[in-house]
Design a protein around this motif. Structure first.
Motif, PDB file in Angstrom:
ATOM      1  N   PRO A 159      51.876  39.693  36.189  1.00 23.87           N
ATOM      2  CA  PRO A 159      52.056  38.461  35.601  1.00 23.87           C
ATOM      3  C   PRO A 159      53.033  38.585  34.585  1.00 23.87           C
ATOM      4  O   PRO A 159      54.563  39.030  34.259  1.00 23.87           O
ATOM      5  CB  PRO A 159      50.851  38.735  34.686  1.00 23.87           C
ATOM      6  CG  PRO A 159      50.643  40.055  35.086  1.00 23.87           C
ATOM      7  CD  PRO A 159      51.042  40.655  35.562  1.00 23.87           C
ATOM      8  N   GLY A 160      53.736  37.164  35.157  1.00 18.32           N
ATOM      9  CA  GLY A 160      55.077  36.211  34.444  1.00 18.32           C
ATOM     10  C   GLY A 160      55.931  36.510  35.277  1.00 18.32           C
ATOM     11  O   GLY A 160      57.369  36.336  34.659  1.00 18.32           O
ATOM     12  N   ARG A 161      55.809  37.060  36.779  1.00 17.93           N
ATOM     13  CA  ARG A 161      56.643  37.560  36.972  1.00 17.93           C
ATOM     14  C   ARG A 161      57.003  35.765  37.592  1.00 17.93           C
ATOM     15  O   ARG A 161      56.147  34.821  38.047  1.00 17.93           O
ATOM     16  CB  ARG A 161      56.943  38.150  38.151  1.00 17.93           C
ATOM     17  CG  ARG A 161      56.413  39.325  37.668  1.00 17.93           C
ATOM     18  CD  ARG A 161      57.607  40.736  37.732  1.00 17.93           C
ATOM     19  NE  ARG A 161      58.691  40.882  39.415  1.00 17.93           N
ATOM     20  CZ  ARG A 161      59.627  40.510  39.534  1.00 17.93           C
ATOM     21  NH1 ARG A 161      60.500  40.566  38.810  1.00 17.93           N
ATOM     22  NH2 ARG A 161      59.940  40.647  40.348  1.00 17.93           N
ATOM     23  N   HIS A 176      51.841  33.832  39.584  1.00 16.31           N
ATOM     24  CA  HIS A 176      52.953  33.401  38.487  1.00 16.31           C
ATOM     25  C   HIS A 176      52.558  34.220  36.962  1.00 16.31           C
ATOM     26  O   HIS A 176      52.096  35.094  36.296  1.00 16.31           O
ATOM     27  CB  HIS A 176      53.337  32.197  38.190  1.00 16.31           C
ATOM     28  CG  HIS A 176      55.009  32.219  37.247  1.00 16.31           C
ATOM     29  ND1 HIS A 176      56.073  32.840  36.610  1.00 16.31           N
ATOM     30  CD2 HIS A 176      54.785  31.724  36.479  1.00 16.31           C
ATOM     31  CE1 HIS A 176      56.546  32.879  35.621  1.00 16.31           C
ATOM     32  NE2 HIS A 176      55.580  31.766  34.993  1.00 16.31           N
ATOM     33  N   GLU A 177      50.981  33.487  36.484  1.00  8.53           N
ATOM     34  CA  GLU A 177      50.219  33.725  35.455  1.00  8.53           C
ATOM     35  C   GLU A 177      49.787  34.942  35.160  1.00  8.53           C
ATOM     36  O   GLU A 177      49.735  35.418  34.310  1.00  8.53           O
ATOM     37  CB  GLU A 177      49.950  32.392  34.389  1.00  8.53           C
ATOM     38  CG  GLU A 177      50.419  31.539  35.018  1.00  8.53           C
ATOM     39  CD  GLU A 177      49.423  29.586  34.059  1.00  8.53           C
ATOM     40  OE1 GLU A 177      48.289  30.461  34.150  1.00  8.53           O
ATOM     41  OE2 GLU A 177      50.588  29.300  33.464  1.00  8.53           O
ATOM     42  N   LYS A 178      48.217  35.025  36.787  1.00  5.90           N
ATOM     43  CA  LYS A 178      47.973  36.252  36.355  1.00  5.90           C
ATOM     44  C   LYS A 178      48.618  37.520  37.129  1.00  5.90           C
ATOM     45  O   LYS A 178      48.069  38.572  37.074  1.00  5.90           O
ATOM     46  CB  LYS A 178      46.097  35.908  36.978  1.00  5.90           C
ATOM     47  CG  LYS A 178      45.580  34.551  36.217  1.00  5.90           C
ATOM     48  CD  LYS A 178      44.546  34.176  36.815  1.00  5.90           C
ATOM     49  CE  LYS A 178      43.969  32.820  36.249  1.00  5.90           C
ATOM     50  NZ  LYS A 178      43.084  32.056  36.713  1.00  5.90           N
ATOM     51  N   GLY A 179      49.698  37.711  37.905  1.00 10.13           N
ATOM     52  CA  GLY A 179      49.682  38.128  38.716  1.00 10.13           C
ATOM     53  C   GLY A 179      48.795  38.715  39.837  1.00 10.13           C
ATOM     54  O   GLY A 179      47.702  37.887  39.936  1.00 10.13           O
ATOM     55  N   THR A 180      48.945  39.922  40.917  1.00  6.66           N
ATOM     56  CA  THR A 180      47.999  40.044  41.807  1.00  6.66           C
ATOM     57  C   THR A 180      47.623  41.138  42.518  1.00  6.66           C
ATOM     58  O   THR A 180      48.373  42.362  41.065  1.00  6.66           O
ATOM     59  CB  THR A 180      48.371  39.556  43.601  1.00  6.66           C
ATOM     60  OG1 THR A 180      50.005  40.396  43.527  1.00  6.66           O
ATOM     61  CG2 THR A 180      48.888  38.115  43.681  1.00  6.66           C
ATOM     62  N   LYS A 181      46.392  41.789  42.599  1.00  6.25           N
ATOM     63  CA  LYS A 181      46.117  43.024  42.554  1.00  6.25           C
ATOM     64  C   LYS A 181      46.825  44.201  43.096  1.00  6.25           C
ATOM     65  O   LYS A 181      47.252  43.424  44.192  1.00  6.25           O
ATOM     66  CB  LYS A 181      44.461  43.417  42.465  1.00  6.25           C
ATOM     67  CG  LYS A 181      44.182  43.149  43.350  1.00  6.25           C
ATOM     68  CD  LYS A 181      42.595  42.847  43.230  1.00  6.25           C
ATOM     69  CE  LYS A 181      41.596  42.871  44.482  1.00  6.25           C
ATOM     70  NZ  LYS A 181      40.383  42.771  45.096  1.00  6.25           N
ATOM     71  N   PRO A 182      47.009  45.050  43.019  1.00  8.05           N
ATOM     72  CA  PRO A 182      47.395  46.569  44.299  1.00  8.05           C
ATOM     73  C   PRO A 182      46.464  46.216  45.192  1.00  8.05           C
ATOM     74  O   PRO A 182      45.152  46.788  44.901  1.00  8.05           O
ATOM     75  CB  PRO A 182      47.926  47.399  44.080  1.00  8.05           C
ATOM     76  CG  PRO A 182      47.449  47.174  41.506  1.00  8.05           C
ATOM     77  CD  PRO A 182      46.625  45.784  41.745  1.00  8.05           C
TER      78      PRO A 182
END
Length: 142
Positions: free
Chosen positions: A57-59, A105-111
């Protein structure tokens, strides 16, 4: 064994819902490559690392164009996006793509850990291949 590992990677791509687009072909870009140390199973799409390891997240937001392409290909034809009054379908698709980009952008993604898990299954694949070879040689005498 390497081809079985490649097929397993394709199967896990489907099972884990990894993004696939005809334009970039993640699912179809799995390949077996010979190296000086044996073989590698790899995927050379630009975002393969993000699918394997996820995105924090935040990237910075991911590229907009592939998300818009996915929205247009997946959500619009299935009726999951409807334009608001006075809005075109193209505008609705762009709004949805911006919202998805913001959420990533806010939450990211799961691997998805596709290669990690294929790698963990390799010893079993090798053992099965050896058993098949020994059994065939015992039965044929060669």
């Amino acid at each position: 064994v390497a081809k079985r590992a490649e097929m397993r990677a394709v199967q896990l791509t489907d099972e884990r819902g990894a993004v696939h687009s005809p334009a970039n072909g993640f699912k179809t870009r799995w390949e077996v490559v010979r190296t000086s140390q044996g073989t590698d199973v790899r995927n050379d799409t630009p975002y393969a690392g993000v699918i394997e390891f996820g995105r924090r997240p935040g990237r910075p937001g991911p590229p907009f164009a592939p998300i818009l392409e996915w929205v247009t290909r997946k959500l619009v034809p299935n009726g999951k996006i409807a334009p608001k009054e006075g809005e075109t379908m193209e505008q609705a698709a762009r709004s949805a793509a911006f919202a998805i980009r913001k959420a990533i952008h806010e939450k990211g993604t799961k691997p998805r850990h596709i290669l990690r898990d294929v790698n963990e299954e390799l010893p079993g694949m090798v053992a099965a291949a050896l058993r098949r070879t020994f059994r065939r040689r015992l039965l044929t005498g060669s």
